[in-house]
Design an enzyme around this catalytic site. Sequence first.
Site, PDB file in Angstrom:
ATOM      1  N   GLY A   1      33.065 -42.279  -2.416  1.00 59.54           N
ATOM      2  CA  GLY A   1      34.476 -42.614  -2.646  1.00 59.54           C
ATOM      3  C   GLY A   1      34.989 -42.122  -3.983  1.00 59.54           C
ATOM      4  O   GLY A   1      35.968 -42.654  -4.516  1.00 59.54           O
TER       5      GLY A   1
ATOM      6  N   TRP B   1      38.688 -40.663  -3.934  1.00 64.16           N
ATOM      7  CA  TRP B   1      39.614 -41.795  -3.820  1.00 64.16           C
ATOM      8  C   TRP B   1      39.795 -42.455  -5.200  1.00 64.16           C
ATOM      9  O   TRP B   1      40.910 -42.717  -5.650  1.00 64.16           O
ATOM     10  CB  TRP B   1      39.006 -42.779  -2.820  1.00 64.16           C
ATOM     11  CG  TRP B   1      39.895 -43.823  -2.273  1.00 64.16           C
ATOM     12  CD1 TRP B   1      41.253 -43.905  -2.395  1.00 64.16           C
ATOM     13  CD2 TRP B   1      39.486 -44.971  -1.502  1.00 64.16           C
ATOM     14  NE1 TRP B   1      41.693 -45.010  -1.730  1.00 64.16           N
ATOM     15  CE2 TRP B   1      40.636 -45.670  -1.177  1.00 64.16           C
ATOM     16  CE3 TRP B   1      38.254 -45.442  -1.047  1.00 64.16           C
ATOM     17  CZ2 TRP B   1      40.604 -46.849  -0.414  1.00 64.16           C
ATOM     18  CZ3 TRP B   1      38.207 -46.608  -0.290  1.00 64.16           C
ATOM     19  CH2 TRP B   1      39.370 -47.300   0.017  1.00 64.16           C
TER      20      TRP B   1
ATOM     21  N   HIS C   1      28.665 -36.277 -10.615  1.00 66.44           N
ATOM     22  CA  HIS C   1      27.684 -37.012  -9.799  1.00 66.44           C
ATOM     23  C   HIS C   1      26.368 -37.162 -10.552  1.00 66.44           C
ATOM     24  O   HIS C   1      25.355 -37.509  -9.968  1.00 66.44           O
ATOM     25  CB  HIS C   1      27.446 -36.280  -8.472  1.00 66.44           C
ATOM     26  CG  HIS C   1      28.643 -36.246  -7.582  1.00 66.44           C
ATOM     27  ND1 HIS C   1      29.364 -37.370  -7.263  1.00 66.44           N
ATOM     28  CD2 HIS C   1      29.252 -35.226  -6.929  1.00 66.44           C
ATOM     29  CE1 HIS C   1      30.356 -37.047  -6.453  1.00 66.44           C
ATOM     30  NE2 HIS C   1      30.321 -35.748  -6.246  1.00 66.44           N
TER      31      HIS C   1
ATOM     32  N   ARG D   1      28.716 -47.317  -2.669  1.00 66.59           N
ATOM     33  CA  ARG D   1      29.102 -47.584  -1.282  1.00 66.59           C
ATOM     34  C   ARG D   1      27.855 -47.973  -0.488  1.00 66.59           C
ATOM     35  O   ARG D   1      26.736 -47.595  -0.886  1.00 66.59           O
ATOM     36  CB  ARG D   1      29.675 -46.263  -0.723  1.00 66.59           C
ATOM     37  CG  ARG D   1      30.145 -46.315   0.680  1.00 66.59           C
ATOM     38  CD  ARG D   1      30.642 -44.944   1.123  1.00 66.59           C
ATOM     39  NE  ARG D   1      31.356 -45.066   2.388  1.00 66.59           N
ATOM     40  CZ  ARG D   1      31.860 -44.043   3.058  1.00 66.59           C
ATOM     41  NH1 ARG D   1      31.743 -42.815   2.577  1.00 66.59           N
ATOM     42  NH2 ARG D   1      32.490 -44.238   4.192  1.00 66.59           N
TER      43      ARG D   1
ATOM     44  N   SER E   1      27.947 -39.900   5.552  1.00 63.91           N
ATOM     45  CA  SER E   1      28.989 -39.054   4.972  1.00 63.91           C
ATOM     46  C   SER E   1      28.373 -37.804   4.314  1.00 63.91           C
ATOM     47  O   SER E   1      28.900 -36.693   4.440  1.00 63.91           O
ATOM     48  CB  SER E   1      29.802 -39.865   3.964  1.00 63.91           C
ATOM     49  OG  SER E   1      30.908 -39.134   3.532  1.00 63.91           O
TER      50      SER E   1
ATOM     51  N   TYR F   1      33.127 -49.224  -2.901  1.00 64.56           N
ATOM     52  CA  TYR F   1      33.999 -48.632  -1.886  1.00 64.56           C
ATOM     53  C   TYR F   1      34.556 -49.728  -0.961  1.00 64.56           C
ATOM     54  O   TYR F   1      35.740 -49.757  -0.646  1.00 64.56           O
ATOM     55  CB  TYR F   1      33.175 -47.622  -1.093  1.00 64.56           C
ATOM     56  CG  TYR F   1      33.886 -46.907   0.032  1.00 64.56           C
ATOM     57  CD1 TYR F   1      34.466 -45.662  -0.176  1.00 64.56           C
ATOM     58  CD2 TYR F   1      33.952 -47.464   1.305  1.00 64.56           C
ATOM     59  CE1 TYR F   1      35.087 -44.994   0.868  1.00 64.56           C
ATOM     60  CE2 TYR F   1      34.582 -46.805   2.350  1.00 64.56           C
ATOM     61  CZ  TYR F   1      35.151 -45.564   2.127  1.00 64.56           C
ATOM     62  OH  TYR F   1      35.773 -44.903   3.153  1.00 64.56           O
TER      63      TYR F   1
ATOM     64  N   LEU G   1      47.409 -44.298  -1.798  1.00 64.82           N
ATOM     65  CA  LEU G   1      45.944 -44.221  -1.737  1.00 64.82           C
ATOM     66  C   LEU G   1      45.355 -44.623  -0.387  1.00 64.82           C
ATOM     67  O   LEU G   1      44.132 -44.616  -0.223  1.00 64.82           O
ATOM     68  CB  LEU G   1      45.327 -45.116  -2.824  1.00 64.82           C
ATOM     69  CG  LEU G   1      45.575 -44.695  -4.271  1.00 64.82           C
ATOM     70  CD1 LEU G   1      45.066 -45.760  -5.237  1.00 64.82           C
ATOM     71  CD2 LEU G   1      44.906 -43.353  -4.592  1.00 64.82           C
TER      72      LEU G   1
ATOM     73  N   PHE H   1      44.011 -44.353   3.372  1.00 68.85           N
ATOM     74  CA  PHE H   1      43.314 -43.247   4.031  1.00 68.85           C
ATOM     75  C   PHE H   1      44.320 -42.351   4.757  1.00 68.85           C
ATOM     76  O   PHE H   1      44.259 -41.125   4.660  1.00 68.85           O
ATOM     77  CB  PHE H   1      42.271 -43.797   5.015  1.00 68.85           C
ATOM     78  CG  PHE H   1      41.496 -42.710   5.698  1.00 68.85           C
ATOM     79  CD1 PHE H   1      40.435 -42.087   5.057  1.00 68.85           C
ATOM     80  CD2 PHE H   1      41.850 -42.274   6.965  1.00 68.85           C
ATOM     81  CE1 PHE H   1      39.733 -41.067   5.669  1.00 68.85           C
ATOM     82  CE2 PHE H   1      41.150 -41.251   7.585  1.00 68.85           C
ATOM     83  CZ  PHE H   1      40.091 -40.644   6.944  1.00 68.85           C
ATOM     84  N   GLU H   2      45.274 -42.979   5.444  1.00 71.50           N
ATOM     85  CA  GLU H   2      46.255 -42.221   6.240  1.00 71.50           C
ATOM     86  C   GLU H   2      47.063 -41.293   5.332  1.00 71.50           C
ATOM     87  O   GLU H   2      47.308 -40.137   5.662  1.00 71.50           O
ATOM     88  CB  GLU H   2      47.204 -43.186   6.983  1.00 71.50           C
ATOM     89  CG  GLU H   2      46.545 -43.987   8.093  1.00 71.50           C
ATOM     90  CD  GLU H   2      45.513 -45.013   7.586  1.00 71.50           C
ATOM     91  OE1 GLU H   2      45.650 -45.518   6.454  1.00 71.50           O
ATOM     92  OE2 GLU H   2      44.539 -45.269   8.337  1.00 71.50           O
TER      93      GLU H   2
END
Length: 305
Positions: free
Chosen positions: A56, A59, A121, A145, A153, A206, A240, A242-243
């Site tokens: 995430g 996001w 990361h 998450r 994912s 997440y 923010l 998801f859609e």
Amino acid sequence: MDLGKSDAPIDDKFLTELTSFDGFVLPTVYKELKKQIENLEVSERDVWICSFPRSGSTWTQEMVWMIVNNCDFEGAQIPIYERCLFLEKKGFRVYDSSGANPIEQINNRKDVQKPLVIKTHFTFKSLPKDISSELKKPKIIYVTRNVKDTCVSCYHYCKFIFDYRGDFSEFCELFLAGKVPYSPYWNHVMSYWQMRHNPNILFLRYEEMKSDLGGVIRRVSQFLEKPMTDEQIEVLIHHLTFETMTKNPAVNYTALHEPLRKVRPEGRFIRKGRIGDHKTIMSLDMQKKFDEWIESSLQDTDYSM
Ligand code: A3P
């Protein structure tokens, strides 16, 4: 470390391009970046977003960038990978086409007053020396998450970006064995979890963003000392979802990944955004294997999922 010859015998180019650095699996080309990243000039004004891949982070980046930049919707139309710097971008050949080198951008910044939002990361110990030695304390947000959803994912991402050819259960075995990029997974999470009481570190999940995005935005705005009105929070929640994000070309990576979509049209960077997605693909036996691995990995820690 011979990642090409794992217990799961698969013919995968991307695995043979990985190497072990300080106990973590990274693209071999990272070798060239290691010293530069270690010696990076760190500013305490910047905000760092850290995560294991596919937890995430994009996001979180969008949320943080908006909060830091007073909900500048016009500025937010610039692609996220230009507004927020992905520290090790140069290590991933797939991103090289966009040119700029984030390390140079950070070291040669023109406006020293303006905070940068930097994503990485890397584990805490692999961050620039100034941060890992705690000499400098920029704000750091770590997002994590459910590990089974993260694995799913990662699998789809590796298929899309790196042309991973193995099947899902082979990928799970590699994930559990700590042979996918940035693993071993728990060492990654723990490297930040152990630091979470430091006032400059915020640990997010997440699942909490999914269930109470407004609450998380409030917490992050307090942490970043960037107060927001209720109205701003409402608008940001909508931005923010998801859609909204999946349709937003500034964050969905569609333009950057267009060449890949030509060969693997089913690939999506922002994919499903669901909690519990592993239940649709992971066998019950594999779920059990993960549960045992989680239990044994966490037995001497106070971390709970
Ligand atoms: P899925 O593959 O499960 O859909 P990262 O940005 O760290 O690579 O994480 C990517 C994951 O975050 C993907 O998960 C992606 O769909 C999800 N994601 C991105 N934006 C999201 C949003 N607004 N809401 C929920 N999930 C989102």
